[in-house]
Design an enzyme around this catalytic site. Structure first.
Site, PDB file in Angstrom:
ATOM      1  N   LYS A 187      -8.227  -1.365  -2.223  1.00 27.63           N
ATOM      2  CA  LYS A 187      -7.121  -2.400  -1.369  1.00 27.63           C
ATOM      3  C   LYS A 187      -6.106  -1.729  -0.809  1.00 27.63           C
ATOM      4  O   LYS A 187      -5.127  -1.420  -1.546  1.00 27.63           O
ATOM      5  CB  LYS A 187      -7.187  -3.573  -1.178  1.00 27.63           C
ATOM      6  CG  LYS A 187      -6.730  -3.457   0.439  1.00 27.63           C
ATOM      7  CD  LYS A 187      -6.232  -5.559   0.575  1.00 27.63           C
ATOM      8  CE  LYS A 187      -4.774  -5.221   0.797  1.00 27.63           C
ATOM      9  NZ  LYS A 187      -4.504  -4.358   1.518  1.00 27.63           N
ATOM     10  N   GLU A 262       2.754  -4.256 -11.173  1.00 26.10           N
ATOM     11  CA  GLU A 262       3.743  -2.814 -10.928  1.00 26.10           C
ATOM     12  C   GLU A 262       4.931  -3.354 -10.508  1.00 26.10           C
ATOM     13  O   GLU A 262       3.883  -2.970  -8.724  1.00 26.10           O
ATOM     14  CB  GLU A 262       3.589  -1.322 -11.330  1.00 26.10           C
ATOM     15  CG  GLU A 262       3.091  -0.891 -12.561  1.00 26.10           C
ATOM     16  CD  GLU A 262       2.465   0.162 -12.547  1.00 26.10           C
ATOM     17  OE1 GLU A 262       2.140   0.846 -12.966  1.00 26.10           O
ATOM     18  OE2 GLU A 262       2.388   0.824 -11.228  1.00 26.10           O
ATOM     19  N   CYS A 296       9.945   2.571  -6.358  1.00 30.02           N
ATOM     20  CA  CYS A 296      10.777   1.641  -7.521  1.00 30.02           C
ATOM     21  C   CYS A 296      11.247   1.257  -8.458  1.00 30.02           C
ATOM     22  O   CYS A 296      12.026   1.035  -8.924  1.00 30.02           O
ATOM     23  CB  CYS A 296       8.864   1.072  -8.212  1.00 30.02           C
ATOM     24  SG  CYS A 296       8.354   1.631  -8.765  1.00 30.02           S
ATOM     25  N   GLU A 394      16.159  -6.718  -4.192  1.00 31.70           N
ATOM     26  CA  GLU A 394      15.730  -5.173  -3.886  1.00 31.70           C
ATOM     27  C   GLU A 394      15.981  -4.352  -2.647  1.00 31.70           C
ATOM     28  O   GLU A 394      14.999  -5.927  -2.320  1.00 31.70           O
ATOM     29  CB  GLU A 394      14.701  -5.164  -4.826  1.00 31.70           C
ATOM     30  CG  GLU A 394      13.366  -3.938  -4.398  1.00 31.70           C
ATOM     31  CD  GLU A 394      12.782  -3.447  -4.513  1.00 31.70           C
ATOM     32  OE1 GLU A 394      11.488  -4.251  -4.179  1.00 31.70           O
ATOM     33  OE2 GLU A 394      11.556  -2.874  -5.587  1.00 31.70           O
TER      34      GLU A 394
HETATM   35  P1  NAD Z   1       3.330  -5.921  -1.076  1.00 27.64           P
HETATM   36  O1  NAD Z   1       3.397  -6.858  -1.764  1.00 27.64           O
HETATM   37  O2  NAD Z   1       3.746  -6.703  -0.155  1.00 27.64           O
HETATM   38  O3  NAD Z   1       2.019  -5.281  -1.143  1.00 27.64           O
HETATM   39  C1  NAD Z   1       1.650  -4.398  -1.861  1.00 27.64           C
HETATM   40  C2  NAD Z   1      -0.173  -4.738  -1.833  1.00 27.64           C
HETATM   41  O4  NAD Z   1      -0.882  -5.646  -1.940  1.00 27.64           O
HETATM   42  C3  NAD Z   1      -0.636  -3.904  -0.360  1.00 27.64           C
HETATM   43  O5  NAD Z   1      -2.389  -3.960  -0.292  1.00 27.64           O
HETATM   44  C4  NAD Z   1      -0.521  -6.035   0.209  1.00 27.64           C
HETATM   45  O6  NAD Z   1      -1.602  -5.870   1.545  1.00 27.64           O
HETATM   46  C5  NAD Z   1      -1.029  -6.788  -0.653  1.00 27.64           C
HETATM   47  N1  NAD Z   1      -1.324  -8.017  -0.562  1.00 27.64           N
HETATM   48  C6  NAD Z   1      -0.690  -8.670   0.306  1.00 27.64           C
HETATM   49  N2  NAD Z   1      -0.826 -10.142  -0.688  1.00 27.64           N
HETATM   50  C7  NAD Z   1      -1.569 -10.122  -0.901  1.00 27.64           C
HETATM   51  C8  NAD Z   1      -2.332 -11.357  -2.111  1.00 27.64           C
HETATM   52  N3  NAD Z   1      -1.825 -11.750  -1.766  1.00 27.64           N
HETATM   53  N4  NAD Z   1      -3.462 -11.130  -3.029  1.00 27.64           N
HETATM   54  C9  NAD Z   1      -3.277  -9.565  -2.911  1.00 27.64           C
HETATM   55  N5  NAD Z   1      -2.667  -8.678  -1.845  1.00 27.64           N
HETATM   56  C10 NAD Z   1      -1.839  -9.131  -1.550  1.00 27.64           C
HETATM   57  O7  NAD Z   1       4.665  -4.726  -1.504  1.00 27.64           O
HETATM   58  P2  NAD Z   1       5.087  -3.757  -0.290  1.00 27.64           P
HETATM   59  O8  NAD Z   1       6.123  -3.671   0.016  1.00 27.64           O
HETATM   60  O9  NAD Z   1       3.776  -3.218   0.012  1.00 27.64           O
HETATM   61  O10 NAD Z   1       5.694  -2.429  -1.444  1.00 27.64           O
HETATM   62  C11 NAD Z   1       6.381  -1.909  -2.456  1.00 27.64           C
HETATM   63  C12 NAD Z   1       6.619  -2.956  -3.450  1.00 27.64           C
HETATM   64  O11 NAD Z   1       5.797  -2.292  -4.120  1.00 27.64           O
HETATM   65  C13 NAD Z   1       8.351  -3.005  -3.542  1.00 27.64           C
HETATM   66  O12 NAD Z   1       8.768  -4.188  -4.236  1.00 27.64           O
HETATM   67  C14 NAD Z   1       8.554  -1.991  -4.881  1.00 27.64           C
HETATM   68  O13 NAD Z   1       8.902  -2.657  -6.463  1.00 27.64           O
HETATM   69  C15 NAD Z   1       6.949  -2.230  -5.324  1.00 27.64           C
HETATM   70  N6  NAD Z   1       6.706  -0.857  -6.005  1.00 27.64           N
HETATM   71  C16 NAD Z   1       7.005  -0.759  -7.696  1.00 27.64           C
HETATM   72  C17 NAD Z   1       5.878  -0.035  -8.086  1.00 27.64           C
HETATM   73  C18 NAD Z   1       6.599   0.319  -9.508  1.00 27.64           C
HETATM   74  O14 NAD Z   1       5.197   1.060  -9.874  1.00 27.64           O
HETATM   75  N7  NAD Z   1       7.038  -1.172 -10.278  1.00 27.64           N
HETATM   76  C19 NAD Z   1       5.544   1.623  -7.139  1.00 27.64           C
HETATM   77  C20 NAD Z   1       5.482   1.473  -6.076  1.00 27.64           C
HETATM   78  C21 NAD Z   1       6.010   0.054  -5.531  1.00 27.64           C
END
Ligand code: NAD
Length: 501
Positions: A187, A262, A296, A394
Site C-alpha cells: 500500500k 522505519e 528520514c 520532526e
Molecule cells: P505516514 O505515517 O503518515 O504514512 C505512511 C504510510 O502509512 C502511508 O501509506 C499511509 O497511508 C499509511 N498509514 C497511515 N495511517 C495508517 C494506519 N492507521 N494503518 C496503516 N497504514 C497507515 O507517513 P508519511 O507522512 O507518508 O511519511 C513521512 C514520515 O515517514 C516521516 O516521519 C519520515 O521520517 C518517515 N520516514 C522514515 C524513514 C525511515 O527509514 N526511518 C524513511 C522515510 C520516511
C-alpha cells in the site's frame, strides 16, 4: 512544458481517465471506493484521482497473496533470482519514466530522482543475488546433538510506504520480501501512488506469478488499517511517521503481527572545532536540503562547537540563500516543492514557532512567492536551544535548526536529548573522539566525516521513536523469514526414563 514533465504526464496518462485502482493477482482492478485527488506539488494542479480500496478489494488482494504463497515459497531460489534480476533490468530500462513520475507526483528533484530510480534496481539485484542462500542457516553442534537452522519465508506480508521517495523506498522492502519467498501486498502513500503502479506492473512483466506481488491504493485509516489487521498477513514492513507506527502496532496486536518500523528522525550533525569545516558545510547542506528536506535521515539538527558556531552558521546561511529552488524537472534545481498543502502548512508553522521561541531565522522562513506549487524557502534557524520545539520535533522539510554546544559531553547530551534515534553525523579529525561519540550516540546509524552514503549489506534502522528492526543485508531476510532449529541426536545421550516401576 519540459521534456521530462511531458514524459511523466505521458507515463501516467493511462491511469488518469478513471480513478487509479489496484493491481491484484496479476491484473489491474478498477477503483470503486472513495475517490481522492492526486496533486502535483510543483504546480498545485490536480493530476488525477485515486480510489480507496473497498473491503472486498482488500480481501481479494490478501487472498491473492495467500493463495500464491505456497507456490512462490516453493519456487527454486535460482528462479526467484532470475525474475527479480529481470525486474531490475526493467527498472533500469524505464528509469527515466520512473524518475519523471517521482518528480511529478512527489515533487522530488530530477537531479536526485534519476539516481533514486537506479538505486531501486540495485536493491532488486542485491537481494535477488542473495535469494539462493537466504534459507541457509547455521550449524550449532552440541555434545549429543547436531543442531542446524534453516529459514523459511514467513508468508504474505504487507508493505506500507510513505511519499518522500516512494519508488526507491518501496523497493528496499519489496525486493527482499520477494527474494525470501514471501508474497506481498503493497500500500503506497495516498499522496504519491503512481510509481508504485509502475513497479507492480514491472513485476508482472518480469514474470512474477499472479498474486505474488499485489498493490492496493487507499487511505491509511481504511485500507492501511484493514491490511494491518488482516489475519492472513503475517508481517508488516512499515515506513512512515512514529505515531502511525504506534497505531499499526495496536492494529496488528490482535493477530500478533511481526512488525518492522522505519519511522521519523531528528538527526544531529555534530561539528567539532577540529573538523574539516569545508566538508562539514557541504555535508550539512546536502543532508537537510536535498530531497526537499523530506528525508528520514536528514541532519535536521546542526550541533556546532561554540567557538566556531558564528562563523560556521554564517557560512551555512550564505549557502542556504544561494540554493536553487524551483521546478523539480529542471536538472539544476536543488530544492523543489513540499508534497501537499497539509504538509506545507505544518512545515511553514515552524517559522512562527521559531520566532516565538526566540531563535533567529537566518535564512528563509517563508513561502516562495509567485507560485501555485507548495514551495517553502530553504530555512535556517540559528541561536536555537535544544529545549525548543524546533530542535525536538520532526519538521520534515528544508528546515535546519543550528544549536551551539560547549564540549564533547554537551554535544552528546544535546544529540541524545530527543525522542528519536535514527542517524547521527559526526565531524571531527580526532579519531578517539569519533569512536567515543559514535559509541555514546543513541541512534541506529552513525556516519563519521560523511553524509548518508548507503552500503546495502550494512544494517539500516533506528532506535527509540525512530523504529524497530533493521533492513539491509541478511537483516532483511531475518525479518521476512522464520528460523527453524533442527536437533539431530548422535545417539550418545541418555533420555530420562519415566514411568518405570
Ligand atoms: P505516514 O505515517 O503518515 O504514512 C505512511 C504510510 O502509512 C502511508 O501509506 C499511509 O497511508 C499509511 N498509514 C497511515 N495511517 C495508517 C494506519 N492507521 N494503518 C496503516 N497504514 C497507515 O507517513 P508519511 O507522512 O507518508 O511519511 C513521512 C514520515 O515517514 C516521516 O516521519 C519520515 O521520517 C518517515 N520516514 C522514515 C524513514 C525511515 O527509514 N526511518 C524513511 C522515510 C520516511
Amino acid at each position: 512544458m519540459t521534456d521530462k514533465r511531458a514524459l511523466a504526464i505521458a507515463t501516467i496518462d493511462r491511469f488518469t481517465a478513471a480513478p487509479l485502482g489496484h493491481f491484484i493477482s496479476g491484473k489491474p482492478v478498477a477503483g470503486e471506493g472513495t475517490v481522492f485527488d492526486i496533486l502535483e506539488p510543483g504546480t498545485g494542479g490536480v493530476l488525477g484521482q485515486c480510489a480507496d480500496a473497498t473491503e472486498a478489494q482488500l480481501e481479494a488482494a490478501v487472498a491473492a497473496a495467500r493463495d500464491a504463497f505456497p507456490g512462490w515459497a516453493a519456487t527454486p531460489a535460482e528462479e526467484r533470482r532470475r525474475i527479480l534480476n529481470r525486474m531490475a533490468d526493467l527498472i533500469v530500462a524505464r528509469a527515466d519514466e520512473i524518475a519523471a513520475v517521482e518528480c511529478l507526483d512527489a515533487g522530488q528533484c530530477w537531479r536526485f530522482m534519476s539516481k533514486a530510480a537506479l538505486r531501486g534496481a540495485d536493491n532488486f539485484r542485491f537481494f535477488a543475488d542473495r535469494a539462493p542462500a537466504a534459507a541457509d542457516g547455521q550449524a550449532l553442534p552440541a555434545p549429543d546433538h547436531l543442531n542446524y537452522t534453516t529459514r523459511k519465508p514467513i508468508g504474505p506480508v504487507a508493505v506500507i510506504t510513505p511519499w518522500n521517495t516512494p519508488f526507491m523506498l518501496s523497493t528496499w522492502k519489496i525486493a527482499p520480501a520477494l527474494a525470501a519467498g514471501c508474497t506481498v501486498v503493497h500500500k503506497p502513500a495516498e499522496w504519491s501512488p503512481y510509481s508504485a503502479r509502475l513497479l507492480v506492473e514491472i513485476g508482472a512483466e518480469a514474470g512474477l506469478p499472479a498474486g505474488v506481488f499485489n498493490a492496493v491504493n487507499g487511505l491509511g485509516e481504511t485500507t492501511g488499517r484493514r491490511l494491518t489487521e488482516h489475519p492472513d498477513i503475517k508481517a508488516i514492513a512499515f515506513v512512515g511517521e512514529s505515531s502511525t507506527g504506534s497505531a499499526i502496532m495496536r492494529q496488528g496486536a490482535q493477530t500478533l503481527k511481526r512488525v518492522h518500523f522505519e519511522l521519523g528522525g531528528k538527526n544531529p550533525c555534530i561539528v567539532f572545532n577540529d573538523a574539516d569545516l569545508d566538508g562539514a558545510v557541504d555535508a550539512a547542506m546536502f543532508m537537510i536540503y536535498s530531497l526537499n528536506g523530506q528525508r528520514c535521515t536528514s541532519s535536521s539538527r546542526l550541533l556546532v562547537q561554540r567557538d566556531i558556531y558564528d562563523t560556521f552558521v554564517t557560512r551555512m546561511a550564505e549557502r542556504v540563500k544561494s540554493l536553487k529552488v524551483g521546478d523539480p524537472f529542471d536538472p539544476d534545481t536543488e530544492v523543489g516543492p513540499l508534497i501537499h498543502p497539509r504538509h506545507f502548512a505544518k512545515v511553514a508553522s515552524y517559522a512562527g514557532i521559531a520566532a516565538e521561541e526566540g531563535a533567529t531565522i537566518a535564512a528563509g522562513g517563508a513561502p516562495v512567492e509567485g507560485t501555485q506549487g507548495f514551495f517553502f524557502q530553504p530555512t535556517l534557524f540559528t541561536n536555537a536551544e535544544q529545549t525548543m520545539r524546533i530542535a525536538r520535533e520532526e519538521i520534515f522539510g528544508p528546515v535546519l535548526t543550528a544549536i551551539p554546544f560547549d564540549d564533547e559531553a554537551d554535544a552528546i547530551a544535546k544529540a541524545n536529548d530527543v525522542d528519536y534515534g535514527l542517524a547521527g553525523y559526526l565531524w571531527t579529525n580526532d579519531l578517539s573522539r569519533a569512536l567515543r561519540v559514535s559509541d555514546a550516540l543513541d541512534v541506529g546509524m552513525v556516519w563519521v566525516n560523511s553524509e548518508n552514503v548507503r552500503h546495502l549489506p550494512t544494517p539500516f534502522g533506528g532506535v527509540k521513536a525512530s523504529g524497530i528492526g533493521r533492513d539491509g543485508g541478511d537483516w532483511s531476510f531475518d525479518f521476512y523469514m522464520e528460523t527453524k532449529n533442527v536437533a539431530l541426536a548422535r545417539g550418545t545421550h541418555k533420555t530420562q526414563r519415566l514411568g518405570i516401576k
